[in-house]
Design an enzyme around this catalytic site. Sequence first.
Site, mmCIF file in Angstrom:
data_model
loop_
_atom_site.group_PDB
_atom_site.id
_atom_site.type_symbol
_atom_site.label_atom_id
_atom_site.label_comp_id
_atom_site.label_asym_id
_atom_site.label_seq_id
_atom_site.Cartn_x
_atom_site.Cartn_y
_atom_site.Cartn_z
ATOM 1 N N CYS A 27 0.862 -1.552 -0.114
ATOM 2 C CA CYS A 27 0.237 -0.267 0.011
ATOM 3 C C CYS A 27 0.979 1.450 -0.105
ATOM 4 O O CYS A 27 1.689 1.187 0.932
ATOM 5 C CB CYS A 27 -0.990 -0.278 1.275
ATOM 6 S SG CYS A 27 -1.643 -1.281 1.601
ATOM 7 N N CYS A 291 -1.539 10.742 26.659
ATOM 8 C CA CYS A 291 -1.976 9.351 26.581
ATOM 9 C C CYS A 291 -0.692 8.695 26.585
ATOM 10 O O CYS A 291 -0.699 8.661 27.850
ATOM 11 C CB CYS A 291 -1.809 9.610 25.174
ATOM 12 S SG CYS A 291 -0.282 9.716 24.026
ATOM 13 N N ASP A 307 2.181 3.099 17.619
ATOM 14 C CA ASP A 307 2.471 2.743 16.621
ATOM 15 C C ASP A 307 2.840 3.450 16.174
ATOM 16 O O ASP A 307 3.183 3.700 14.792
ATOM 17 C CB ASP A 307 0.728 2.274 16.338
ATOM 18 C CG ASP A 307 0.381 1.315 14.825
ATOM 19 O OD1 ASP A 307 1.961 0.546 14.918
ATOM 20 O OD2 ASP A 307 -0.266 1.060 14.331
#
Length: 414
Positions: A27, A291, A307
Amino acid sequence: MSTHPRNAQAAFHLLAKPAGAACNLACEYCFYLSKELLYPGSRFRMPDEVLKVYIKQLLASQPAPEVSVAWQGGEPMLMGMDFFKRSVELVKKYKKPGQHVAYTLQTNGTLLDDEWCGFFKEHNFLIGLSMDGPPEMHNTYRVDKGGQGSFDQVKRGWDLLQKHKVDTNILCTVHAANASHPLEVYRFFRDDLKARFIQFIPIVEQLTPEIRLRAEKGGELPGRKRPLYVQDGALVSERSVESKQYGTFLIDVFEEWVHHDVGTVFVQIFDSALASWCRLPENVCIFQETCGLALVLEHNGDLYSCDHFVEPGYCLGNILETPLIELITSSRQHQFGLDKRDRLPATCRECEVNFACHGECPRNRFLRTPGGDEEGLNYLCAGYRLFFHHVDQPMRSMADLLRMGRAPAEIMQM
């Protein structure tokens, strides 16, 4: 001396990448494919030793009775079914009394067959299927190693998942090829696929001038591999969605949803927004004030802060050398999480929709504020402002319905 760190009681989410960045597709916008450069010479297969330590420590470290074992890639199914059968066996061996374990796996869907789908159904896997809309939109960037579109294989995978009644979410990236067609995309998922759970992810490829040319070529030039993608630069690729364009995309989908589909189709960002208007805790990390509790485990046991920050500066250590809980609750990771709030520009902190946005993900904060006074403005700020302002009144109405013990779907009759 080891201590039990400050966030030890906080539940965390961990994405494990058993095949690392390895994938059978190519991709063009995939930021993760280049992460193979972090592990030269690797086979990109999680050894049984790492799998065993990971499952054991994950289950021992989670304070909540609900635990998610989440697999992602690259393409995790490249590991083969025996790997996942082994993971299920290890969960049965190590889970604590009263602990409920849910399995999730994100896939491009091209490797699915009846055997895989039967296994996923047997063990109640939740499958996230990556699809970018109708064929012409999906095939623009989601291509195989030969540059051919993957829609037909993915659609076949979707059909197999439905045949076996496997719980499935659609993950749709929003980019230059589909951002101008929000209703066509949404109606394709709702009407053609009969999908009921949809997540939209904006493609924002942050680039430096040095790598922009290579990025525009799909990441590779003849004789040269993709450059390692890191969070650096103030440019974006031509594939990236424009900020206001993303806001308009969400608004158009929202209008269709709020008039026809509340309570029957679940779109993650709409659920997230309603939680914010209800002043409930946010469960999507990008919209939380801080976070640091959504991390990534690479195939060799390396643990990364996030990630989107799988790069050398954000590797916390390896679970074969340091216990998982110590890495997750380290002062370094704690500071990473606080930086989301503490580095937010004053412009954002004073914004009327900050309660819903909280500056979104730090990976997209690479612009300067109007006037150039501060760094750290989110690239998608203008789009989110459009969206959150637009949904304000409907969200207030649905929040009022919930407070009265009524269903938000009643808004469709108002």
